[in-house]
Design a protein around this motif. Structure first.
Motif, short mmCIF file in Angstrom:
data_model
loop_
_atom_site.label_atom_id
_atom_site.label_comp_id
_atom_site.label_asym_id
_atom_site.label_seq_id
_atom_site.Cartn_x
_atom_site.Cartn_y
_atom_site.Cartn_z
N SER A 133 2.61 -0.20 -4.63
CA SER A 133 2.11 1.16 -4.54
C SER A 133 1.18 1.45 -5.72
O SER A 133 1.60 1.38 -6.88
CB SER A 133 3.28 2.16 -4.55
OG SER A 133 2.81 3.48 -4.69
N ARG A 134 -0.07 1.77 -5.45
CA ARG A 134 -1.03 2.07 -6.52
C ARG A 134 -0.66 3.37 -7.23
O ARG A 134 -0.78 3.49 -8.45
CB ARG A 134 -2.45 2.18 -5.93
CG ARG A 134 -3.53 2.49 -6.97
CD ARG A 134 -4.89 2.60 -6.33
NE ARG A 134 -4.94 3.64 -5.32
CZ ARG A 134 -5.12 4.94 -5.59
NH1 ARG A 134 -5.25 5.35 -6.83
NH2 ARG A 134 -5.16 5.81 -4.60
N MET A 135 -0.18 4.36 -6.46
CA MET A 135 0.07 5.68 -7.03
C MET A 135 1.43 5.78 -7.72
O MET A 135 1.68 6.73 -8.46
CB MET A 135 -0.03 6.75 -5.94
CG MET A 135 -1.45 6.90 -5.40
SD MET A 135 -1.59 8.14 -4.09
CE MET A 135 -0.74 7.31 -2.75
N ASN A 136 2.30 4.81 -7.43
CA ASN A 136 3.62 4.81 -8.06
C ASN A 136 3.78 3.48 -8.80
O ASN A 136 4.22 2.48 -8.24
CB ASN A 136 4.72 4.97 -7.01
CG ASN A 136 4.58 6.28 -6.24
OD1 ASN A 136 5.03 7.32 -6.69
ND2 ASN A 136 3.94 6.21 -5.08
N GLU A 137 3.38 3.51 -10.05
CA GLU A 137 3.26 2.28 -10.83
C GLU A 137 4.57 1.50 -10.87
O GLU A 137 5.64 2.07 -11.06
CB GLU A 137 2.82 2.63 -12.26
CG GLU A 137 2.50 1.42 -13.11
CD GLU A 137 1.95 1.80 -14.47
OE1 GLU A 137 1.98 0.95 -15.38
OE2 GLU A 137 1.50 2.97 -14.63
N ARG A 138 4.44 0.16 -10.65
CA ARG A 138 5.56 -0.78 -10.70
C ARG A 138 6.59 -0.54 -9.60
O ARG A 138 7.73 -0.99 -9.69
CB ARG A 138 6.25 -0.77 -12.08
CG ARG A 138 5.34 -1.16 -13.22
CD ARG A 138 6.09 -1.11 -14.56
NE ARG A 138 5.21 -1.37 -15.67
CZ ARG A 138 4.86 -2.58 -16.10
NH1 ARG A 138 5.36 -3.66 -15.50
NH2 ARG A 138 4.06 -2.74 -17.13
N LEU B 197 -6.05 -5.95 -8.39
CA LEU B 197 -4.79 -6.25 -9.07
C LEU B 197 -4.55 -5.28 -10.23
O LEU B 197 -3.41 -4.82 -10.44
CB LEU B 197 -4.80 -7.70 -9.59
CG LEU B 197 -4.75 -8.81 -8.53
CD1 LEU B 197 -4.94 -10.17 -9.18
CD2 LEU B 197 -3.42 -8.77 -7.78
N LYS B 198 -5.60 -4.97 -10.97
CA LYS B 198 -5.46 -4.03 -12.09
C LYS B 198 -5.05 -2.66 -11.60
O LYS B 198 -4.20 -1.98 -12.19
CB LYS B 198 -6.77 -3.94 -12.87
CG LYS B 198 -7.07 -5.17 -13.72
CD LYS B 198 -8.38 -5.00 -14.46
CE LYS B 198 -8.71 -6.22 -15.32
NZ LYS B 198 -10.01 -6.08 -16.01
N GLU B 199 -5.67 -2.20 -10.50
CA GLU B 199 -5.32 -0.90 -9.93
C GLU B 199 -3.86 -0.83 -9.52
O GLU B 199 -3.22 0.22 -9.60
CB GLU B 199 -6.19 -0.60 -8.70
CG GLU B 199 -7.60 -0.15 -9.03
CD GLU B 199 -8.33 0.30 -7.78
OE1 GLU B 199 -9.24 1.14 -7.90
OE2 GLU B 199 -7.99 -0.18 -6.68
N LEU B 200 -3.34 -1.98 -9.07
CA LEU B 200 -1.96 -2.04 -8.61
C LEU B 200 -0.98 -2.38 -9.74
O LEU B 200 0.21 -2.53 -9.50
CB LEU B 200 -1.83 -3.09 -7.50
CG LEU B 200 -2.60 -2.80 -6.22
CD1 LEU B 200 -2.64 -4.01 -5.31
CD2 LEU B 200 -1.99 -1.61 -5.48
#
Length: 580
Positions: free
Chosen positions: A182-187, A572-575
Motif C-alpha cells: 500500500s503506497r498510502m499506508n507505509e509498510r 519501489l521508492k513510492e511503495l
C-alpha cells in the motif's frame, strides 16, 4: 459493419445473394485459372473463388494473400461444384467481385488450424494467435455457456450476485497469499483473496440469505497443469439451511449445467463418507466411473511366513477384470510404475486367474492353490481376472494403490470423458495434525463447523472430530467443496484455540468476523466450485489451461507479456520497498 454475414452463416439457401465478408485468410490455393481462398472467422470458414477470366488483377491480388491477412470481400454466393460436407458452408462459395486488404500479417510461428504444429510453450507465447484456432475458441465458448447457465440457475433459485473486495487482509490459514504493498499506508500490505470466505459469511450476517459470485481468486502455491496462481470459483452461501439443503440445491446446479451445456441427464448423486472413500479407493476424490474397489486381504495373507505381508500394516488388492492376458512385459511395466517416485511403492504382487481354471502368482512359494482361491473368493475374481496386491503402511499403501487403479483405468480405456459420475464425499475430519508445526490445522478452513455430536471431542480427541463438510467429486476430480459454518462466537473462539491461535492473534486476524457474530448471525453454510476445473471436465480435457484465455505456465509466468517482471526503482521508492 464491415460484413453482411459471418463466415459460418451462408448455405445453399443464400445462392444468388450479394454479400460482404470479413475475416482472416486460412489458406489459398492457386489452380491456374482459378484461385481459391479459405476465409475464417470464429463462426466458420467460407471458400472464396477468384476467376482469372473474370478479373486478372483481382485474381493476381488473391494469389499474393498470405496466411492470417485480414481481408474484406464482396461478391455473389454461388453453388460449389466440389462440395465439402465437413463444414456448414461446404455447399457454396463466393464469386468475389471486390477485395480489400484490411491488414497484412507476418507468417505465424505455427499453423492456425485444429491440428497445429505449435508446441505448448510457443502457443502460450503467442496466445492471441492460438485463440484463433477452433479448439481453443470452442473451449472459451463452453466456458461462457457454463457461466451463463450457472447464473440462470442461481437467479431462478433466488440467489443474488454480490461482488466482494480484491484488496483484503492477509490471513494465516490455507495457501500463501499474494500481497500488494500500500503506497498510502507505509509498510502495510493488502492480500489478494484466496476465496471470499469471510465476506460471504458477513453477507449472511447482513441478511443477504442467498449469495453467489463467479469470482477470481489467488493462491501463491506450487503449480501443476491443473493449478493456476489465479483461478475462478462459483462461490455460494445460504442462510437458515442444513447440510441437506446445500446438497440438494447444488446437485440441481450440476444437473442443470450438464443438461444445458452438454445435453447429459445425470443419474443419482452417490454419497460416501471420507473414511469409506479412503478405505475403498485410497483417495477422497474417487473416480467411480469404473469399479476396482479395494479389497483388504490381511486375514488371508498374513501368517504364511511371507515377510512382506506379515510385517505390513495393510495388505490390500484390486481386481483388474479380464486382465489375466497381460504379458510378462506388461506386468513388469506395472511393477516399474509403482516404484516410480510418483507412486512410491516398493513393489507389486499379482495373481493370474487363467481361463483354464488354474491360477499363478508371484508368491506361489508361500501361497498354494487353496490360498489363491480364497483370495479370488474375497476379491470376486473370475476366470480371466488379474489380482494386484500391495502391502505396507495403511496411508501410503492406499495412496499408491489408488494411483495404480487410475493408471490401469487409463490403460484399459475406463475413463470415458463423455461419461459423468458425481459423488458427494461427506464427514471429513475437522482437523489434521501437522508434524512440522506440531499443531492441528483446519482440514478445510477455521470457519467449518464440527458435527454437533462431536464438539465434546475437541478437548479429548481432536483427530476424531468430524467436520460438517462436503466435497462434490466428478470423474475423480474435486469440483466443489464447502461446509456448514460456525455462526456462534464462543464456538468460533474454541475452534481458534484448538488451531493454536492466542486470543490476541484471533482478534487481530478475525476480530471483524467475531464482532459480527455478536449482532445476530444466522445459521449458514455454502460451497465453492472450481469453475476452471468444472469447464475442463465438461470439455473432456485434463488441463484447466485449455479453458482460460490467458493462462500462466507451470512456473506461474505469463510468457506472452513476460510477467512477473521488474518494476521501476521510483515505484519501489513510492511503495517504501527496498530490494536487498
Amino acid at each position: 459493419m464491415l460484413r453482411t454475414h459471418t463466415c459460418g452463416a451462408l448455405n445453399i439457401s443464400n445462392i444468388g445473394e450479394e454479400i460482404t465478408l470479413s475475416g482472416w485468410v486460412q489458406k489459398n490455393r492457386d489452380l491456374g485459372g482459378m484461385t481459391f481462398v479459405d476465409l475464417r472467422d470464429r463462426y466458420g470458414i467460407t471458400q472464396l473463388a477468384f476467376n482469372m477470366d473474370f478479373n486478372i488483377a483481382l485474381c493476381t491480388a488473391a494469389r499474393k494473400l498470405g496466411r492470417e491477412f485480414v481481408i474484406q470481400i464482396s461478391g455473389k454466393v454461388i453453388e460449389r461444384i466440389s462440395k465439402n460436407k465437413n463444414i456448414s458452408t461446404g455447399e457454396i462459395e463466393i464469386e468475389v467481385r471486390e477485395l480489400t486488404i484490411l491488414n497484412k500479417s507476418k507468417l505465424p510461428p505455427f499453423t492456425i488450424e485444429n491440428d497445429t504444429d505449435g508446441g505448448e510453450e510457443i502457443r502460450m507465447k503467442y496466445r492471441y494467435l492460438d485463440i484463433r484456432r477452433n479448439p481453443v475458441q470452442e473451449n472459451l465458448m463452453l466456458r461462457h455457456d457454463v457461466a451463463k447457465a450457472t447464473r440462470n440457475y442461481l437467479d431462478n433459485q433466488g440467489f443474488i450476485e454480490v461482488e466482494t473486495p480484491y484488496l483484503i487482509k492477509s490471513t494465516p490459514e490455507g495457501a500463501r497469499d499474494f500481497v500488494v504493498p500500500s503506497r498510502m499506508n507505509e509498510r502495510q500490505f493488502y492480500a489478494l483473496p484466496q476465496s471470499p470466505q469471510t465476506f460471504k459469511q458477513l453477507l449472511m450476517v447482513a441478511g443477504i440469505d442467498k449469495y453467489y459470485q463467479i469470482v477470481k481468486c489467488f493462491r501463491d502455491e506450487d503449480l501443476r497443469a491443473d493449478r493456476q496462481p489465479e483461478f475462478t470459483q462459483i462461490d455460494c452461501e445460504m442462510s437458515f439451511i442444513e447440510q441437506e439443503d446445500i446438497l440438494i440445491t447444488f446437485e440441481g446446479l450440476i444437473r442443470h449445467l450438464l443438461k444445458e451445456v452438454k445435453g447429459v441427464e445425470l443419474n443419482e448423486f452417490l454419497r460416501m463418507t471420507y473414511d469409506a472413500a479412503m478405505q475403498l479407493y485410497g483417495t477422497d476424490k474417487p473416480d467411480i466411473r469404473f469399479d476396482m474397489q479395494f479389497i483388504e486381504m490381511n486375514e488371508l495373507c498374513q501368517g504364511k511366513e511371507f515377510e512382506v505381508f506379515d510385517r505390513a500394516e495393510l495388505v490390500v488388492a484390486i481386481n483388474a477384470k479380464g486382465c489375466t492376458n497381460y504379458t510378462r512385459k506388461q506386468l513388469d511395466k506395472l511393477v516399474d510404475f509403482v516404484k516410480t517416485p510418483q507412486v512410491g511403492a516398493t513393489g507389486l504382487i499379482y495373481c493370474k486367474y487363467n481361463e483354464d481354471g488354474t491360477s499363478k502368482s508371484t508368491v506361489d512359494r508361500f501361497f498354494d492353490e487353496d490360498a489363491r482361491n480364497a483370495w479370488a473368493a474375497k476379491a470376486g475374481c473370475e476366470k480371466g481376472d488379474l489380482l494386484l496386491i500391495m502391502a505396507g503402511g495403511t496411508q501410503k499403501t492406499r495412496k499408491a494403490l489408488g494411483t495404480l487403479r487410475l493408471h490401469l483405468a487409463e490403460e484399459l480405456g475406463l475413463r470415458n470423458p463423455e461419461e459423468f459420475a458425481p459423488l458427494w464425499v461427506l464427514d471429513f475430519p475437522l482437523l489434521k495434525w501437522d508434524e512440522d508445526s506440531e499443531r492441528y490445522h483446519a482440514m478445510h478452513h477455521p470457519f467449518t463447523s464440527p458435527k454437533p455430536n462431536d464438539i465434546p471431542l475437541l478437548d479429548t480427541d481432536p483427530a476424531a472430530v468430524r467436520a460438517n463438510a462436503y466435497d462434490l467429486v466428478l470423474n475423480g476430480n474435486e469440483i466443489g467443496g464447502g461446509s456448514i459454518r460456525i455462526h456462534d462466537k464462543d464456538l468460533q473462539k474454541l475452534m481458534f484455540k484448538h488451531l493454536g491461535f492466542s486470543d490476541k492473534q484471533a482478534k487481530e486476524q478475525f476480530g471483524f468476523l467475531m464482532d459480527a457474530f455478536e449482532y445476530g448471525a444466522p445459521p449458514h453454510g455454502g460451497i465453492a466450485f472450481g469453475f476452471d476445473r468444472l469447464c475442463a471436465i465438461m470439455g473432456g480435457k485434463e488441463s484447466i489451461r485449455d479453458f482460460i484465455a490467458f493462462p500462466k505456465n507451470n512456473a506461474g509466468r505469463d510468457i506472452m507479456i513476460d510477467s512477473p517482471s521488474d518494476i521501476d526503482e521510483e515505484q519501489l521508492k513510492e511503495l517504501n520497498i527496498r530490494l536487498l
